[in-house]
Design a protein around this motif. Structure first.
Motif, PDB file in Angstrom:
ATOM      1  N   ALA A  16     -26.804  63.634  68.282  1.00 25.47           N
ATOM      2  CA  ALA A  16     -26.420  62.451  67.500  1.00 25.47           C
ATOM      3  C   ALA A  16     -25.719  62.833  66.197  1.00 25.47           C
ATOM      4  N   ARG A  17     -26.104  63.988  65.612  1.00 27.88           N
ATOM      5  CA  ARG A  17     -25.531  64.391  64.331  1.00 27.88           C
ATOM      6  C   ARG A  17     -24.327  65.328  64.485  1.00 27.88           C
ATOM      7  N   PHE A  18     -24.064  65.803  65.687  1.00 24.99           N
ATOM      8  CA  PHE A  18     -22.933  66.706  65.908  1.00 24.99           C
ATOM      9  C   PHE A  18     -21.623  65.977  65.618  1.00 24.99           C
ATOM     10  N   ARG A  19     -20.813  66.578  64.765  1.00 22.17           N
ATOM     11  CA  ARG A  19     -19.530  66.016  64.322  1.00 22.17           C
ATOM     12  C   ARG A  19     -19.675  64.700  63.566  1.00 22.17           C
ATOM     13  N   ALA A  20     -20.852  64.460  63.016  1.00 22.98           N
ATOM     14  CA  ALA A  20     -21.050  63.241  62.212  1.00 22.98           C
ATOM     15  C   ALA A  20     -20.275  63.360  60.904  1.00 22.98           C
ATOM     16  N   LEU A  21     -19.579  62.313  60.532  1.00 20.85           N
ATOM     17  CA  LEU A  21     -18.755  62.340  59.327  1.00 20.85           C
ATOM     18  C   LEU A  21     -19.591  62.376  58.056  1.00 20.85           C
ATOM     19  N   ASP A  22     -20.847  61.918  58.128  1.00 18.06           N
ATOM     20  CA  ASP A  22     -21.702  61.900  56.953  1.00 18.06           C
ATOM     21  C   ASP A  22     -22.724  63.023  56.958  1.00 18.06           C
ATOM     22  N   LEU A  23     -22.473  64.076  57.725  1.00 21.82           N
ATOM     23  CA  LEU A  23     -23.394  65.205  57.803  1.00 21.82           C
ATOM     24  C   LEU A  23     -23.543  65.841  56.425  1.00 21.82           C
TER      25      LEU A  23
END
Length: 255
Positions: A16-23
């Motif tokens: 779900a967090r992979f390549r998340a813009l708000d990581l």
């Protein structure tokens, strides 16, 4: 299998967090990166272990803990290959090991973007699940270093933590060398795709599951000095037949 359910929990968060813009990303004191996904995975896995194995100790890369020489300890690396994770590369995994009295007895490696999961438990063999299904795995039968496929890590890490000469000697002794890196090259040794994996610097959570995975696949695992341990600061996994020859090369080259 509890380790499998822990990996499922981890995969749900990491994918779900992979390549998340708000990581969210910060640097640890050793300048290695840590993301909000790393800490979220470790916290979630620890929560499950607290509920289901309250008597067990837990040691993780992000939240700390130690003392696995006695009793039962779960050792966690929420994302091995965080740099790949940050750059959008698919080669990263969650690593989970159960250590009893200093010996890894369960190992789990889950790489959801590769579609692969490896696991082993003491006396039960080593296993892989991928797009082709689930199967038991075994190391290769290569018996000569001159025919061996080696994976190792960055030359500078060998120069700093072990020996540049040992790195070059082992490379020169083998047929082919690549740098698959992190968890992946030890898993590839276990499934027989390559024959040797060597690392000059590792942490216990990087390789605790690899010790049981490689040995249950029929191979050998040690530090670069030949000690059978996951917390020796370095790692050598092999198909077993090549282990002593590789150690001799490393020793004779000043490693």
């Amino acid at each position: 299998m509890l380790a499998g359910r822990l990996a499922d929990v981890a995969d749900t968060i990491t994918t779900a967090r992979f390549r998340a813009l708000d990581l969210s990303v910060r640097s640890k004191p050793d300048r290695t990166p840590v993301t909000d996904a790393d800490t979220a995975v470790e916290d979630a896995v620890r929560s499950v272990l607290t509920a289901e194995r309250p008597a067990d100790a837990v040691a993780g890369e992000e939240r700390g803990g130690s003392g696995w020489s006695a009793g039962r300890t779960w050792i966690l690396d929420p994302i091995d290959g965080t740099k790949n994770f940050l750059r959008g590369g698919p080669v990263w995994a969650t690593l989970i090991a159960l250590v009893e009295d200093g010996t890894p007895v369960v190992g789990m490696v889950s790489a959801p973007l590769l579609g692969r999961r490896w696991w082993a438990s003491l006396g039960e063999g080593a296993w892989l699940r991928d797009v082709t299904g689930e199967r038991r795995i075994a190391v290769s039968g290569v018996s000569s270093l001159s025919d061996a496929y080696l994976s190792t890590t960055h030359l500078n890490s060998w120069a700093e933590y072990h020996s540049r000469e040992a790195y070059l000697a082992l490379n020169d002794a083998c047929w082919e060398t690549r740098a698959f890196g992190d968890f992946w090259h030890h898993c590839l040794v276990a499934e027989g795709a390559i024959d040797l994996a060597a690392e000059a610097i590792v942490n216990p959570w990087d390789v605790a599951p690899m010790q049981v995975l490689v040995t249950e696949a029929g191979g050998r695992f040690s530090d670069l000095g030949g000690e059978v341990r996951f917390d020796g600061g370095s790692a050598l996994s092999s198909n077993g037949q090549l282990h002593d020859a590789a150690l001799e090369i490393l020793k004779s080259a000043g490693g």
